[in-house]
Design a protein around this motif. Sequence first.
Motif, PDB file in Angstrom:
ATOM      1  N   LEU A 123       0.858  -1.149  -0.005  1.00 19.16           N
ATOM      2  CA  LEU A 123      -0.055  -0.101   0.059  1.00 19.16           C
ATOM      3  C   LEU A 123       0.746   1.209  -0.036  1.00 19.16           C
ATOM      4  N   CYS A 124       0.959   2.070   1.236  1.00 20.05           N
ATOM      5  CA  CYS A 124       1.827   3.140   1.156  1.00 20.05           C
ATOM      6  C   CYS A 124       2.997   2.795   1.561  1.00 20.05           C
ATOM      7  N   GLY A 125       3.451   1.854   2.135  1.00 17.06           N
ATOM      8  CA  GLY A 125       4.955   1.749   2.588  1.00 17.06           C
ATOM      9  C   GLY A 125       5.226   2.664   3.439  1.00 17.06           C
ATOM     10  N   THR A 126       6.467   2.786   3.468  1.00 20.10           N
ATOM     11  CA  THR A 126       7.214   3.954   4.572  1.00 20.10           C
ATOM     12  C   THR A 126       7.552   5.038   3.589  1.00 20.10           C
ATOM     13  N   ALA A 127       7.066   5.377   2.507  1.00 19.00           N
ATOM     14  CA  ALA A 127       7.412   6.507   1.670  1.00 19.00           C
ATOM     15  C   ALA A 127       7.144   7.975   2.379  1.00 19.00           C
ATOM     16  N   TYR A 128       6.083   7.953   3.471  1.00 21.19           N
ATOM     17  CA  TYR A 128       5.936   9.127   4.354  1.00 21.19           C
ATOM     18  C   TYR A 128       7.241   9.545   5.269  1.00 21.19           C
ATOM     19  N   GLN A 129       7.886   8.352   5.480  1.00 18.55           N
ATOM     20  CA  GLN A 129       9.298   8.798   6.136  1.00 18.55           C
ATOM     21  C   GLN A 129       9.975   9.480   5.342  1.00 18.55           C
ATOM     22  N   ALA A 130      10.176   9.201   4.067  1.00 13.47           N
ATOM     23  CA  ALA A 130      11.148   9.962   3.001  1.00 13.47           C
ATOM     24  C   ALA A 130      10.579  11.679   2.959  1.00 13.47           C
ATOM     25  N   ILE A 131       9.532  11.559   3.140  1.00  6.24           N
ATOM     26  CA  ILE A 131       8.664  13.151   3.255  1.00  6.24           C
ATOM     27  C   ILE A 131       9.264  13.797   4.366  1.00  6.24           C
ATOM     28  N   GLU A 132       9.143  13.039   5.623  1.00 10.38           N
ATOM     29  CA  GLU A 132       9.719  13.594   6.918  1.00 10.38           C
ATOM     30  C   GLU A 132      11.057  14.102   6.631  1.00 10.38           C
ATOM     31  N   GLU A 133      11.999  13.232   6.109  1.00  9.98           N
ATOM     32  CA  GLU A 133      13.307  13.381   6.092  1.00  9.98           C
ATOM     33  C   GLU A 133      13.623  14.667   5.018  1.00  9.98           C
ATOM     34  N   LEU A 134      13.031  14.684   3.969  1.00  7.57           N
ATOM     35  CA  LEU A 134      13.120  15.672   2.977  1.00  7.57           C
ATOM     36  C   LEU A 134      12.691  17.088   3.482  1.00  7.57           C
ATOM     37  N   SER A 135      11.579  16.937   4.286  1.00  9.78           N
ATOM     38  CA  SER A 135      11.077  18.107   4.983  1.00  9.78           C
ATOM     39  C   SER A 135      11.895  18.974   5.600  1.00  9.78           C
ATOM     40  N   LYS A 136      13.012  18.637   5.955  1.00  8.45           N
ATOM     41  CA  LYS A 136      13.996  19.191   6.803  1.00  8.45           C
ATOM     42  C   LYS A 136      14.850  20.057   6.094  1.00  8.45           C
ATOM     43  N   GLU A 137      14.863  19.663   4.802  1.00  7.23           N
ATOM     44  CA  GLU A 137      15.679  20.480   3.836  1.00  7.23           C
ATOM     45  C   GLU A 137      14.825  21.601   3.442  1.00  7.23           C
ATOM     46  N   ARG A 138      15.540  22.999   3.241  1.00  6.83           N
ATOM     47  CA  ARG A 138      14.431  23.876   2.734  1.00  6.83           C
ATOM     48  C   ARG A 138      15.261  24.749   1.854  1.00  6.83           C
ATOM     49  N   GLU A 139      16.410  24.776   1.481  1.00  3.93           N
ATOM     50  CA  GLU A 139      16.998  25.784   0.499  1.00  3.93           C
ATOM     51  C   GLU A 139      16.692  25.671  -0.744  1.00  3.93           C
ATOM     52  N   LEU A 140      16.410  24.401  -1.424  1.00  5.87           N
ATOM     53  CA  LEU A 140      16.193  24.284  -2.531  1.00  5.87           C
ATOM     54  C   LEU A 140      15.082  23.941  -3.415  1.00  5.87           C
ATOM     55  N   PHE A 141      14.145  23.673  -2.433  1.00  3.88           N
ATOM     56  CA  PHE A 141      12.744  23.266  -2.601  1.00  3.88           C
ATOM     57  C   PHE A 141      11.667  23.700  -1.349  1.00  3.88           C
ATOM     58  N   GLU A 142      10.321  23.685  -1.499  1.00  9.34           N
ATOM     59  CA  GLU A 142       9.530  23.612  -0.678  1.00  9.34           C
ATOM     60  C   GLU A 142       8.599  22.548  -1.020  1.00  9.34           C
ATOM     61  N   MET A 143       7.889  21.964   0.238  1.00 10.58           N
ATOM     62  CA  MET A 143       7.059  21.067   0.292  1.00 10.58           C
ATOM     63  C   MET A 143       5.819  21.301   1.097  1.00 10.58           C
ATOM     64  N   VAL A 144       4.624  20.419   0.678  1.00 12.95           N
ATOM     65  CA  VAL A 144       3.420  20.332   1.321  1.00 12.95           C
ATOM     66  C   VAL A 144       2.695  19.112   0.918  1.00 12.95           C
ATOM     67  N   THR A 145       2.216  18.465   2.145  1.00 15.16           N
ATOM     68  CA  THR A 145       1.500  17.140   1.945  1.00 15.16           C
ATOM     69  C   THR A 145       0.097  17.484   2.358  1.00 15.16           C
ATOM     70  N   LEU A 146      -0.747  16.925   1.288  1.00 18.00           N
ATOM     71  CA  LEU A 146      -2.155  16.882   1.529  1.00 18.00           C
ATOM     72  C   LEU A 146      -2.637  15.758   2.279  1.00 18.00           C
ATOM     73  N   PRO A 147      -3.137  16.196   3.523  1.00 20.03           N
ATOM     74  CA  PRO A 147      -3.459  15.225   4.723  1.00 20.03           C
ATOM     75  C   PRO A 147      -4.486  14.241   4.474  1.00 20.03           C
ATOM     76  N   ILE A 148      -4.706  13.924   3.285  1.00 23.78           N
ATOM     77  CA  ILE A 148      -5.967  12.964   2.633  1.00 23.78           C
ATOM     78  C   ILE A 148      -5.365  11.461   2.450  1.00 23.78           C
ATOM     79  N   SER A 149      -5.789  10.612   2.871  1.00 25.17           N
ATOM     80  CA  SER A 149      -5.242   9.151   2.643  1.00 25.17           C
ATOM     81  C   SER A 149      -5.438   8.897   1.271  1.00 25.17           C
ATOM     82  N   PRO A 150      -4.531   8.406   0.366  1.00 26.76           N
ATOM     83  CA  PRO A 150      -3.103   7.918   0.911  1.00 26.76           C
ATOM     84  C   PRO A 150      -2.385   8.913   0.841  1.00 26.76           C
ATOM     85  N   GLY A 151      -2.398  10.166   0.601  1.00 27.11           N
ATOM     86  CA  GLY A 151      -1.610  11.299   0.509  1.00 27.11           C
ATOM     87  C   GLY A 151      -0.761  11.698  -0.887  1.00 27.11           C
ATOM     88  N   VAL A 152      -0.834  12.987  -0.963  1.00 25.29           N
ATOM     89  CA  VAL A 152       0.007  13.492  -2.085  1.00 25.29           C
ATOM     90  C   VAL A 152       0.849  14.451  -1.690  1.00 25.29           C
TER      91      VAL A 152
END
Length: 176
Positions: free
Chosen positions: A132-161
């Motif tokens: 199903l979703c696996g642990t992809a969300y953990q990659a988003i958590e890690e990448l969200s700590k970086e902010r110089e070259l990109f910005e991110m937002v997660t739509l909190p509707i399962s399974p998520g984008v």
Amino acid sequence: MAKLNWHEDFILHLASVIRPKTYVELGLYRCELFNKMAEFSNQLVGVDINAEAGKYMLNTPKARFFHGTTQDFAENLEANPLKIDMLFIDADHSKEAVLQDFRNFFPYVVPHGLILFHDSHPKDNRMVHPSLCGTAYQAIEELSKERELFEMVTLPISPGVTICRKRKKQLSWHER
């Protein structure tokens, strides 16, 4: 309650507004989203480890199927670079694979191009199953700590984008 594949309508609407010249999708399954993207893109590349996925691809000169791993395709891009306006990461749903796909393809995404991640907000522990979703969300958590070259937002509707915009400056016309 949102339908499970609501993300396809959302991404199609986004593409109808942005009109990406080049769209790349990592992980096709049966090309449902990929084929609909042809209306909004000049060039489409679909990547899947399963050869069967290519059989579902729309027969158009705009679309190309790459049979292999996302890593194989990344290596192919080194020799044949591509400017990607919109990238959809939905192949292997493990944290490690999502991070690797992001890092492999980020250099090819144009400034202010979009990277979309699927399966980034599983509704419960059951959805964290690898099929199903696996642990992809953990990659988003890690990448969200970086902010110089990109910005991110997660739509909190399962399974998520998660939407990621590659940028150094807030306004695209300030970055020229």
